[in-house]
Design an enzyme around this catalytic site. Sequence first.
Site, short mmCIF file in Angstrom:
data_model
loop_
_atom_site.label_atom_id
_atom_site.label_comp_id
_atom_site.label_asym_id
_atom_site.label_seq_id
_atom_site.Cartn_x
_atom_site.Cartn_y
_atom_site.Cartn_z
N SER A 99 28.61 44.72 24.74
CA SER A 99 27.86 45.86 25.50
C SER A 99 28.72 46.85 26.20
CB SER A 99 26.96 45.24 26.82
OG SER A 99 25.79 44.89 26.23
N LYS B 187 28.60 50.36 24.95
CA LYS B 187 27.34 51.25 25.18
C LYS B 187 27.66 52.45 25.77
CE LYS B 187 24.17 47.36 25.51
NZ LYS B 187 23.51 46.46 26.50
N TYR C 225 23.95 49.47 15.52
CA TYR C 225 24.00 48.74 17.01
C TYR C 225 24.80 47.49 16.97
CZ TYR C 225 23.00 46.16 21.47
OH TYR C 225 23.00 45.67 22.53
N TYR D 40 24.21 46.01 35.03
CA TYR D 40 22.88 45.65 34.99
C TYR D 40 22.46 45.18 36.15
CZ TYR D 40 24.50 44.84 30.24
OH TYR D 40 25.06 45.22 29.22
N VAL E 1 29.00 40.65 26.78
CA VAL E 1 28.87 39.00 26.44
C VAL E 1 30.11 38.67 25.68
CG1 VAL E 1 26.52 39.01 27.01
CG2 VAL E 1 27.33 39.58 24.69
O1 DON Z 1 22.63 43.13 22.26
C1 DON Z 1 23.14 42.17 22.70
O2 DON Z 1 22.38 41.38 23.30
C2 DON Z 1 24.48 42.09 22.75
N1 DON Z 1 25.01 42.61 21.59
C3 DON Z 1 25.36 42.93 23.88
C4 DON Z 1 24.75 42.38 25.29
C5 DON Z 1 25.81 42.32 26.11
O3 DON Z 1 27.00 42.61 25.95
C6 DON Z 1 25.60 42.13 27.50
N2 DON Z 1 26.36 42.46 28.43
N3 DON Z 1 26.57 41.92 29.31
#
Ligand code: DON
Length: 602
Positions: free
Chosen positions: A65, A68, A190, A242, A260
């Site tokens: 993320s 983003k 994505y 978040y 993540v």
């Molecule tokens: O879409 C997802 O769930 C992962 N590719 C990215 C989520 C993420 O990194 C949330 N961050 N803390």
Amino acid sequence: MAHSPIQHYLQALHARLGHLNAGEVADYIPELKQANPNWFGICIATQDGYVYEVGDCNQPFTIQSVSKPLTYGLALEQHGEAAVLKKIGVEPSGDAFNAISLHPQSGTPLNPLINAGAIAACSLVAGDSMEDKTAAILESFSRYAGRPLEIDHKVYQSESETGHRNRAIGWMLRNFSVIENDPTASLEAYFQQCSIRITCRDLAIMGATLANGGVNPITGQRALAEKYVANVLSVMATCGMYDASGDWLYRTGLPAKSGVGGGIMAVQPGRLGIAVFSPRLDAQGNSVRGLAVCQALTADLDLHMFDASQRAIPAIRRATTRRSVKSNQRRTQAANDYLLSVGKKLRLLQLHGALTFASIEPVIRTLTQDSENADFFIVNLKLVQGIDRTAADFLAGIRTELSELGKILLFTEAGACWQHLIDAGVAREAFFADDDFALEYGENQILGAGFSSPAKSSHTPLAECDLFLGLSTQELAWVDQHLVVRSFTKGQTIISAGQASNELFVLTQGAAMVSISTQDGMARLDAFSSGASFGEVAFLDRSPRSANVTALSPVVCRVLTREAFDQLDTQAPAIKIRLLGNLAARLTTILRQTSRELASLK
Ligand code: DON
């Protein structure tokens, strides 16, 4: 080379927080389970491209993320703010990153940093196919990182195979026409975006790129248009962590984004990019050690953006008048006395630092208030590190205001500010190479307005020349016989630096200037018209000439050779004493003026 105490500090911090073992490696994307929970890297990149690293800063992991905000920036560049705001909001959702947080009426995702907003942003990236979109995203991210980045296809595969929730989000966005066609290409793009392989070092440089107004400080390549940097940092500040964004901003005061994969990228605008990598995540999906490191950095290094101690440095470094500074144009004593008496009419402001509204405001206020008593303003910009549009507009504005009152504002040594001021509407003739020329221009204006100098014939008789003041008619006759006549055309060099100094010059017609070459070009040291003498310092200490003298008009000089000067010892010692007295008086005037100028620097 000495060890940097900053590196020491980071090593100690890494050692101290390396014992934090709370949190779990992400596993909802199976491939992410491969990560070693003890990987831990801290990296800081400065706005000018210096990088501090400790720990696993070159261990590859996937950006997830943290990608983003970068894709959001790309969408802003490709569609503009208004169009993107129609599709994606900027409100913190207060929900988890994968919540289906859509606006109840419009169905638009609340912000671009939750999965829904990120998928929508991906749909806005130019290209109909996953490949086209991914290519554009990879190209953009590589400019941030300053090296070509690649996709971790194992992670991509793993995410694409398990991305059911994101697919649901994608189709919800299709349902609300946020995505206007089949969302599959955007979803796959994505997943690929999240699977881009980076390191902690890359992340810090990406952060420094945002801190540096969108330009990668190491490669100098622009990754994001400057006008969208504030948009990206704003959503990072309010939404980047978040449903922990409020606590984060409260404790760190830094726009940031977590992923993540274990990465956190934080930015101190205008100064630093900070990155932490540790795959142990808390319940919100933020790196546990990453949170701790950034909170410690903020507390230890005073990085909090809302820390009031980081007050704007007033831009006025030096404010002085014609009473302390003068041009190098030699003037008659009467003219100099007059300029001294009305010295307050001419103001010189030397600015420094970054010119923004907060720092330029005191300058505008000073110019406005001083306009009561002063007619001529010089603003020196040599020590200015940068100027934004607002500061340029206000400087242009006050110049217009002053000129409507018949007052003059000039800029000197404008350097990088020149184009900004021109864009703000400042006329080219308002720029002078340096204070000396601007001061001379100002002095001429002030003299022209209020000083009636006795008419000066083009030719100055020897008796009125500075060097021969006080000589008797007989003594003048002796001098006249022993002086050599030299004529020079306009622009011709009279003396070159480095030449032997066996002649003393007296200008009886025309004007000339003394100059030296510097790294910034020619610098004028002195300028004078008929009646003045020059070349006396090197003549007296027999050293090679230290500067060039150039004719500014057709010039006639009377030259006293060393031979004639030495003859004075035996043939006319009284004349020699008088000449040396006049030279001493002249050198005293120079010394007095220099100490006045030095004093005004304090
Ligand atoms: O879409 C997802 O769930 C992962 N590719 C990215 C989520 C993420 O990194 C949330 N961050 N803390």
